[in-house]
Every structure is written in C-alpha cells, then in structure tokens.
Scaffold this active site. Structure first.
Site, PDB file in Angstrom:
ATOM      1  N   CYS A 134       0.860  -1.179   0.000  1.00  0.00           N
ATOM      2  CA  CYS A 134       0.000   0.000   0.000  1.00  0.00           C
ATOM      3  C   CYS A 134       0.898   1.231   0.000  1.00  0.00           C
ATOM      4  CB  CYS A 134      -0.859  -0.023   1.267  1.00  0.00           C
ATOM      5  SG  CYS A 134      -1.897   1.426   1.488  1.00  0.00           S
ATOM      6  N   CYS A 188      -1.280   3.644  -6.604  1.00  0.00           N
ATOM      7  CA  CYS A 188      -2.081   3.051  -5.528  1.00  0.00           C
ATOM      8  C   CYS A 188      -2.291   1.609  -5.948  1.00  0.00           C
ATOM      9  CB  CYS A 188      -3.412   3.781  -5.407  1.00  0.00           C
ATOM     10  SG  CYS A 188      -4.664   2.903  -4.428  1.00  0.00           S
TER      11      CYS A 188
HETATM   12  N1  DGL Z   1      -4.108   0.654  -1.818  1.00  0.00           N
HETATM   13  C1  DGL Z   1      -3.661   1.795  -1.161  1.00  0.00           C
HETATM   14  C2  DGL Z   1      -2.456   2.457  -1.815  1.00  0.00           C
HETATM   15  O1  DGL Z   1      -1.675   1.802  -2.468  1.00  0.00           O
HETATM   16  C3  DGL Z   1      -4.617   2.820  -0.603  1.00  0.00           C
HETATM   17  C4  DGL Z   1      -6.054   2.708  -0.781  1.00  0.00           C
HETATM   18  C5  DGL Z   1      -6.850   3.500   0.244  1.00  0.00           C
HETATM   19  O2  DGL Z   1      -7.036   4.715   0.074  1.00  0.00           O
HETATM   20  O3  DGL Z   1      -7.257   2.864   1.217  1.00  0.00           O
HETATM   21  O4  DGL Z   1      -2.242   3.629  -1.661  1.00  0.00           O
END
Ligand code: DGL
Length: 268
Positions: A74, A185
């Site tokens: 993430c 993301c």
């Molecule tokens: N999947 C996450 C990232 O790579 C964030 C998603 C969210 O906002 O929860 O930033």
C-alpha cells in the site's frame, strides 16, 4: 524464522492483491498471509497517525504468526508507517512501496508524466522527496482519485459510474500531454483493462507490484530465507465483512485461499 515461515502482506483493502499476485508468481514456494483492513477503507483520506497505528497492529499480528518478512502492499500506508516500522523491527525484512517516478521519468518521451494516487500519498513529504530526486527533468502532473478505491472494494472494476469517475481523473493528465501514467495506488492495477480501453495506445501505464516482489526476493535471498518446499494455501484476514471478501476474492486472486475475520488486539 526459517525458509518455511510465511510472508505477511498488508493493504488497506483488496488493492494489495495486485502485489500479492506478483509475489506468488516470483516466489511460488512461499506461504502467504494477507491482511485487508477493509473496515477502515480508504486510507487515502485518513491521518498518518491512524494508519501507523493500524500498520503496527498488523505487523504484530504477522510477528505472532512467525512471518519471515512483511510487505506493506500500500503506497499510502508506506508513507505513513514504513520508517517507524523499520525502527520497531530493525532485523525484519520489510518492503514498502512508492509510486514509480524513476521508471516513469526514464520512459516518457513527451517529458510529461501523470500520477494517479491517493490524497495521502500525493500530499506526503516522502512523495515530494521522490519528485525532487527523480523528476528533475520531467513535468509531473498529480491527480488524487477520491472514490475509486471505494468502488474497487465493492468488486466494481468496470461499471458506468466507475468509468465516468476514472475518465474525470485521466482527462487532465491527457490534456497536459502525459504519455506515461503511474498507477500510484495498489488498487489501480485492477483498472488496467478499463484504462487500456479508455486511453490512446501510445500511453504507458506503470506500477510497482513486480518491483516490490523482486525487492522481497532480494531481501529473502540475502538472508537465505527463500522457501523451497510446498507452501500452505494463502490465508486472508479482513477487518470488514468476511462474506464480502469471500465473494469478491475470486475476481482478484486466482489461487485458492481461506478468508477469516481480523479482529486482532495487541496484548501489551
Ligand atoms: N491501496 C492503497 C495504496 O496503495 C490505498 C487505498 C486506500 O485509500 O485505502 O495507496
């Protein structure tokens, strides 16, 4: 922790499954544990302090299960937590992720790069430092994408509503002359098929899942920790609705896996 120990992978939700897939492909003998903090989605709009607290809890959960490495799959949690977690566990192989600014700056021919990411990632000092370091010769257009993660979490990868929202986010990048777009993301790689339909074929999409898997392999290899036997089937935990994750998992993860509830409380 030996070669047969599992690897813990963490995201705010299902986005990190795009990274888990790369890990599974590159390291097929590893047992994989995955925590989706779906009960607290989206991290992109949460405070760094809150995300750090959640990340610490998940790290502790993986430690209790003997994980030999921890992957923060993430971008948003990486900016909020990776530095503190490295201090908490100096000897634990830990891989974070960041938008692929360096490869995008090398790939662009128009000299204009777009970044789709969460508000939290784009506003961070870590991202500003990344631009200072690698984007000196290119123009970078950033685009926060509120609402996208929430739709992807419902299992929606192609509805008209999603299409319209995404169109609104890529339009400014195209108007500015971007020929390279960073998917900053881990949820967004699931939108690649839709993006490829929407965008001219000259646009290159770049994400970091494969690079994260390679970095994990390097760290394990340096410590002689690469698994060699038959792995356990992947285990998933969610802090959200377990049945919902069970229902959408087959769309996002093509291997077997067991889903349980994540209600871990740290004993101090
Ligand atoms: N999947 C996450 C990232 O790579 C964030 C998603 C969210 O906002 O929860 O930033």
């Amino acid at each position: 922790m030996g070669k047969g120990a599992p690897i813990g992978v963490f995201d705010s939700g299902v986005g990190g499954l795009s990274v888990l897939d790369e890990i599974q492909r590159l390291l097929p003998h590893e047992s994989l544990l995955y925590v989706a903090d779906c009960g607290h989605i989206p991290y992109g709009e949460k405070s760094p302090a809150f995300i750090l607290e959640r990340s610490r809890l998940v790290a502790e959960f993986f430690r209790e299960r003997g994980a030999k490495a921890f992957v923060i799959a993430c971008n948003t949690a990486t900016v909020a937590a990776v530095a503190d977690l490295r201090q908490d566990y100096p000897d634990w192989p830990l891989v974070g992720m960041e938008p692929a600014v360096k490869p995008a700056a090398a790939a662009t021919r128009s000299g204009v790069v777009g970044v789709l990411a969460t508000t939290g990632t784009l506003q961070s000092a870590k991202f500003a430092a990344l631009l200072d370091r690698f984007a000196t010769d290119v123009r970078v257009i950033t685009q926060p994408c509120p609402g996208l993660v929430e739709l992807i979490e419902t299992g929606d990868l192609a509805s008209p509503a999603l299409h319209t929202l995404l169109q609104g986010y890529v339009e400014p990048l195209l108007s500015a002359g971007c020929d390279t777009i960073i998917l900053g993301c881990t949820h967004y790689p699931f939108l690649k098929p839709l993006l490829e339909q929407m965008l001219p074929p000259s646009i290159t999409l770049i994400d970091t899942g494969a690079a994260v898997a390679r970095q994990l392999k390097r760290l394990l290899s340096e410590r002689d920790l690469i698994g060699t036997g038959s792995p356990e089937q992947a285990q998933f935990w969610t802090s959200g609705d377990v049945d919902h994750l069970r229902n959408i998992l087959p769309m996002l993860w093509k291997y077997p896996g067991v889903v349980s509830s994540f209600g871990f409380v740290k004993n101090s």
